[in-house]
Design an enzyme around this catalytic site. Structure first.
Site, PDB file in Angstrom:
ATOM      1  N   GLY A 167      -1.573   0.124  -2.123  1.00 13.67           N
ATOM      2  CA  GLY A 167      -0.542   0.969  -1.507  1.00 13.67           C
ATOM      3  C   GLY A 167       0.826   0.750  -2.136  1.00 13.67           C
ATOM      4  O   GLY A 167       1.580   1.702  -2.361  1.00 13.67           O
ATOM      5  N   ARG A 175      -6.437 -12.755  -5.739  1.00 10.06           N
ATOM      6  CA  ARG A 175      -5.066 -12.842  -5.201  1.00 10.06           C
ATOM      7  C   ARG A 175      -4.528 -14.264  -5.252  1.00 10.06           C
ATOM      8  O   ARG A 175      -3.331 -14.466  -5.477  1.00 10.06           O
ATOM      9  CB  ARG A 175      -5.042 -12.301  -3.779  1.00 10.06           C
ATOM     10  CG  ARG A 175      -5.157 -10.793  -3.793  1.00 10.06           C
ATOM     11  CD  ARG A 175      -5.121 -10.213  -2.419  1.00 10.06           C
ATOM     12  NE  ARG A 175      -4.948  -8.785  -2.486  1.00 10.06           N
ATOM     13  CZ  ARG A 175      -5.426  -7.938  -1.595  1.00 10.06           C
ATOM     14  NH1 ARG A 175      -6.113  -8.376  -0.569  1.00 10.06           N
ATOM     15  NH2 ARG A 175      -5.214  -6.650  -1.735  1.00 10.06           N
ATOM     16  N   LYS A 202      -9.967  12.228  -2.383  1.00 11.13           N
ATOM     17  CA  LYS A 202      -9.278  13.376  -1.791  1.00 11.13           C
ATOM     18  C   LYS A 202      -7.941  13.669  -2.453  1.00 11.13           C
ATOM     19  O   LYS A 202      -7.198  12.747  -2.801  1.00 11.13           O
ATOM     20  CB  LYS A 202      -9.006  13.109  -0.312  1.00 11.13           C
ATOM     21  CG  LYS A 202     -10.258  13.094   0.513  1.00 11.13           C
ATOM     22  CD  LYS A 202      -9.909  12.739   1.926  1.00 11.13           C
ATOM     23  CE  LYS A 202     -11.141  12.731   2.799  1.00 11.13           C
ATOM     24  NZ  LYS A 202     -10.866  12.187   4.124  1.00 11.13           N
ATOM     25  N   GLY A 233      -7.153  -0.174  -5.733  1.00 17.62           N
ATOM     26  CA  GLY A 233      -8.359  -0.993  -5.609  1.00 17.62           C
ATOM     27  C   GLY A 233      -9.571  -0.513  -6.381  1.00 17.62           C
ATOM     28  O   GLY A 233     -10.195  -1.279  -7.117  1.00 17.62           O
TER      29      GLY A 233
END
Ligand code: AMP
Length: 415
Positions: A395, A33, A216, A372
């Site tokens: 996200g 980052r 999921k 990620g």
């Protein structure tokens, strides 16, 4: 304003970056980052500006927490930037440090989230509390004051924190209200991220193949539904394989399976059919009786797994099928691994996808890797320089691909 056209000479620029780096014993374990923000920071210094750098770290929830202090990364940022970076230990009371800042110098503000105003959520009160709405309103007002204070430090604002661009926080969006259109802009990292999302959403070269994996179906349903309106083929892999298999009455043993999401799975299949999207799913699975790397393996059909076994990776037939589905693609989006890739013995499905994506990229496809775990996959398999773009946002990327407007982008572009 576009950053490349802005005259930073003699100006103070307040730049929101994402320096939320992982730390162990005060040492940075992954500086991706920090490296991601360097082009913007260096550009401003080279053009004769002064930098006021701001970021969050972790989730201090509005409290000062020493272990989440950005003071721990000052040396690393100084080394990366090539100038000694000064530090202001209170981000909302940094007037003296800011006043002393000269062109070519850099100041890092302490963790923004030490103030609850940054996130703008009331603390110490539950949503169910009747007083919550009033507390929220009060906090929103305080958030504006906090953003105004940050804005007062600088002549211009640069938003370069893609990782938090999906949040309407003081430093990522609200602050932009205190600058005119000519004095606020996206940073170079944000520009690249936005262009990469655009390439897979609005500027599609076909065939467009998306690969959605992970654990999921429930956490990915928004993005899956959006993609079903865009892609030609959709590979669904990883843990969600078993929810789909079980929804059709298959036996999935101990595999991860969301028994309350069968209707969601069947709905995905129906929408795919309606939209003419080819759904590609694993016919077989590499299974184990224990969830560990050294557990003995056996391959079963994905819908006929014995009771004591669980599917931990895509099987050999699935791997061939996935590679064939990716071959010839011109646009590729990959989010989520095909199995428990963290275990070296159960990463062959994810590796097969990574290799196929790299091959298609070599043949001219645009490939975007996001979220990620797929980034970790690409790095693990040494394929980082064989794909077109690796997103820094988890996200934020998913929300952008779901078609949502990111507040951090809207605040600059006024959409
Ligand atoms: P997500 O955060 O939803 O993208 O899921 C990523 C996680 O899914 C990784 O940690 C994988 O280990 C896990 N995963 C992928 N396939 C499976 C599987 N078949 N069983 C259990 N976990 C899985």
């Amino acid at each position: 304003m576009e950053i490349k056209n802005y005259d930073f000479k003699g100006k103070k620029a307040i730049v929101r970056v994402d320096f939320n780096v992982p730390l162990q014993d005060g040492k940075i374990t992954d500086d991706t980052r920090i490296r991601g923000a360097l082009p913007t920071l260096k550009l401003i210094l080279e053009k004769g500006g002064a930098l006021i750098i701001m970021s969050h770290m972790g989730k201090p929830k509005g409290k000062v927490k020493a272990e989440l202090s950005l003071s721990q990364i000052v040396d690393a940022v100084s080394a990366a930037l090539g100038v000694p970076v000064k530090f202001a230990k209170d981000c909302a009371n940094a007037d003296a440090e800011v006043a002393a800042l000269k062109p070519g110098e850099a100041l890092l503000l302490e963790n923004l989230r030490f103030y609850p105003e940054e996130e703008g959520k009331p603390v110490g009160i539950e949503k169910e509390d009747p007083a919550y709405d009033a507390a929220k309103k009060e906090m929103k007002a305080k958030q504006k004051d906090f953003a105004k204070k940050l804005a007062s430090y600088a002549d211009c604002y640069v938003m370069d924190a893609f990782g938090t661009a999906h949040r309407k926080h003081a430093s990522t969006a609200v602050i932009a209200d205190y600058f005119g259109a000519d004095d606020k802009m996206l940073g170079l990292l944000m520009e690249k991220e936005v262009a990469a999302v655009d390439a897979v959403l609005n500027n599609i070269q076909r065939p467009f193949v998306a690969i959605m994996g992970g654990s999921k179906v429930s956490s990915k349903i928004g993005i899956i539904e959006n993609l079903l309106g865009k892609v030609d083929r959709l590979i669904l892999c990883g843990g969600m394989t078993y929810t789909f298999a079980a929804a059709h009455g298959g036996k999935v043993g101990k595999s991860i399976c969301e028994t309350d999401k069968f209707d969601v799975a069947l709905g995905v299949e129906e929408l795919a059919k309606k939209n003419g999207v080819e759904l590609v799913m694993a016919p077989d699975a590499i299974c184990a009786e224990d969830f560990n790397n050294d557990a003995p393996q056996k391959v079963f059909p994905a819908n006929a797994i014995p009771d004591s076994w669980e599917g931990l990776d895509a099987g050999p037939e699935a791997q061939k099928k996935f590679a064939a589905a990716i071959k010839g693609a011109k646009t590729i989006l990959w989010n989520g691994p095909a199995g428990v890739f963290e275990f070296d013995n159960f990463c062959s499905g994810s590796r097969a996808i990574g290799n196929a994506v790299a091959e298609a990229t070599a043949e001219g496809a645009f490939s975007l890797i996001g979220g990620g775990d797929s980034v970790a996959c690409v790095n693990k398999f040494g394929l980082a320089d064989k794909v077109s773009y690796i997103s820094t946002g988890g996200g934020a990327l998913l929300e952008a691909i779901e078609g949502k407007v990111l507040p951090g982008v809207a605040a600059i572009k006024g959409e």
